[in-house]
Design an enzyme around this catalytic site. Structure first.
Site, PDB file in Angstrom:
ATOM      1  N   LYS A 114      50.611  -4.796  -3.240  1.00  0.00           N
ATOM      2  CA  LYS A 114      51.581  -5.682  -2.605  1.00  0.00           C
ATOM      3  C   LYS A 114      52.936  -5.019  -2.396  1.00  0.00           C
ATOM      4  O   LYS A 114      53.738  -5.482  -1.595  1.00  0.00           O
ATOM      5  CB  LYS A 114      51.774  -6.959  -3.438  1.00  0.00           C
ATOM      6  CG  LYS A 114      50.621  -7.939  -3.287  1.00  0.00           C
ATOM      7  CD  LYS A 114      50.996  -9.308  -3.844  1.00  0.00           C
ATOM      8  CE  LYS A 114      49.849 -10.290  -3.705  1.00  0.00           C
ATOM      9  NZ  LYS A 114      50.117 -11.564  -4.375  1.00  0.00           N
ATOM     10  N   LYS A 197      37.881  -9.575   5.826  1.00  0.00           N
ATOM     11  CA  LYS A 197      37.736 -10.908   5.276  1.00  0.00           C
ATOM     12  C   LYS A 197      38.600 -11.890   6.077  1.00  0.00           C
ATOM     13  O   LYS A 197      39.674 -11.520   6.526  1.00  0.00           O
ATOM     14  CB  LYS A 197      38.252 -10.846   3.823  1.00  0.00           C
ATOM     15  CG  LYS A 197      37.656 -11.834   2.879  1.00  0.00           C
ATOM     16  CD  LYS A 197      38.055 -11.457   1.461  1.00  0.00           C
ATOM     17  CE  LYS A 197      38.815 -12.594   0.815  1.00  0.00           C
ATOM     18  NZ  LYS A 197      39.114 -12.365  -0.586  1.00  0.00           N
ATOM     19  N   LYS A 200      44.642 -15.673   6.493  1.00  0.00           N
ATOM     20  CA  LYS A 200      45.680 -16.351   7.261  1.00  0.00           C
ATOM     21  C   LYS A 200      46.558 -15.373   8.023  1.00  0.00           C
ATOM     22  O   LYS A 200      47.204 -15.743   8.998  1.00  0.00           O
ATOM     23  CB  LYS A 200      46.540 -17.222   6.332  1.00  0.00           C
ATOM     24  CG  LYS A 200      47.295 -16.429   5.263  1.00  0.00           C
ATOM     25  CD  LYS A 200      48.208 -17.338   4.454  1.00  0.00           C
ATOM     26  CE  LYS A 200      49.133 -16.567   3.541  1.00  0.00           C
ATOM     27  NZ  LYS A 200      48.534 -16.033   2.328  1.00  0.00           N
TER      28      LYS A 200
END
Ligand code: TRP
Length: 329
Positions: A114, A197, A200
């Protein structure tokens, strides 16, 4: 005998959950209610570890909570609550952070992933200690089983290590939880890019539960399919077609061969329309309508939240009290 307990959490970081969340996680949450004593949390404390907007967060927390109810989490069977409404999460996280090695926390790969883009310099300490807060979520409820995706395995290992460490030092305090990793086969892929995958972050390839039926149909009709024209399940050579067949299977639970047989002499267009309509009928319409109707009554929703938080706090307070005593507070 008491049912084994379960805790899981989902971040309110989208305007709506998508069908990948549903088939990959939420559906298991619903079915586990029959066999387990379940605690499900909308983890808004986790949602502020990365950039956020307070108004948007508030709305998303409300919508997430409503969607959990809409997909079938039942407040008579399970405890469903918003994490920030149960103060013990932050309190236990602090204690656990004092039992976590700096290097140990530094080895968490999700943090490294991240922070790859923005760099660690621009990341918050909260993002760094995120897994410790997650451990607190789990350990407060003495959860035996934690349904999560494969990407959470390392966080569960940390949780187990912290529980064991604390137990060894202070005597049995926490149940050491097991990860219940949801099967990869339930993984739904991006409609526009079936190598990824469903997420959003790629809205065109992502079917949100709150999408309008026409929007959903459009997303299916423009789904990326593969060369050739045969409709068969072959994820390596036909990832797009296989993803659609997989979605059908996720809904109907039929054998794949039976599903394939329904498309003999049919084209990709038929498959797309069929899948889209099935998703709209079985998922979008019922869940969307239920969510919107719940959101239409904010007072009722906020009562359910308060009740959930009170139920959760009873259990969490017990664990925290014990921990506080043991560490000498
Ligand atoms: N980190 C989890 C995720 O991103 C969300 C989460 C927070 C969670 N607390 C939890 C999951 C506790 C399971 C148990 O998916």
């Amino acid at each position: 005998m008491a049912k084994p307990s379960v805790l899981s959490g989902i971040q309110p970081t989208a305007d709506s959950f998508h069908i990948g969340n549903y088939f990959g996680a939420l559906r298991q949450w619903v079915s586990m209610q029959e066999t387990h004593d379940c605690f499900y949390s909308v983890v808004d404390l986790h949602a502020i570890t990365s950039e956020f907007d307070p108004k948007v967060l508030k709305k998303r927390t409300l919508t997430s909570f409503a969607q959990l109810l809409a997909v079938g989490i039942d407040t008579n069977k399970s405890t469903i609550f918003v994490q920030s409404q149960v103060p013990q999460h932050a309190q236990l996280a602090w204690v656990l952070s004092c039992f976590t090695g700096f290097g140990e926390a530094g080895r968490m790969t999700q943090f490294k992933d991240k922070t790859q883009k923005g760099g660690q310099e621009r990341s918050s300490v909260g993002l760094f200690t995120y897994p410790i807060l997650q451990a607190a979520d789990i350990l407060l409820y003495q959860a035996q089983s934690v349904p999560v995706g494969e990407d959470q395995r390392q966080h569960l290992e940390l949780t187990r290590d912290l529980a064991t460490r604390f137990n060894n030092q202070f005597g049995k305090t926490f149940i050491v939880p097991e990860a219940f990793i949801v099967k990869e086969s339930a993984k739904i892929l991006d409609l526009q890019d079936p190598s990824a995958k469903m997420s959003k972050s790629s809205p065109q390839g992502c079917v949100f539960i709150l999408d309008e039926p026409e929007v959903v149909m459009k997303k299916f009709k423009t789904a990326l399919t593969d060369s050739g024209k045969e409709i068969k399940y072959d994820p390596v050579n036909k990832p797009g077609v296989s993803n659609l067949l997989g979605i059908i299977k996720a809904i109907t639970s039929e054998e794949m061969s039976l599903i394939e047989s329904q498309f003999v002499n049919k084209g990709y267009g038929d498959l797309k329309t069929y899948t889209g309509e099935l998703v709209v009928e079985k998922i979008i319409k019922p869940f969307r309508e239920k969510t919107l109707s719940l959101l239409g009554n904010e007072k009722e929703l906020s009562t359910l939240m308060t009740q959930g938080a009170q139920k959760a706090e009873k259990v969490a307070a017990n664990t925290l009290r014990n921990v506080y005593e043991k560490v000498g507070f």
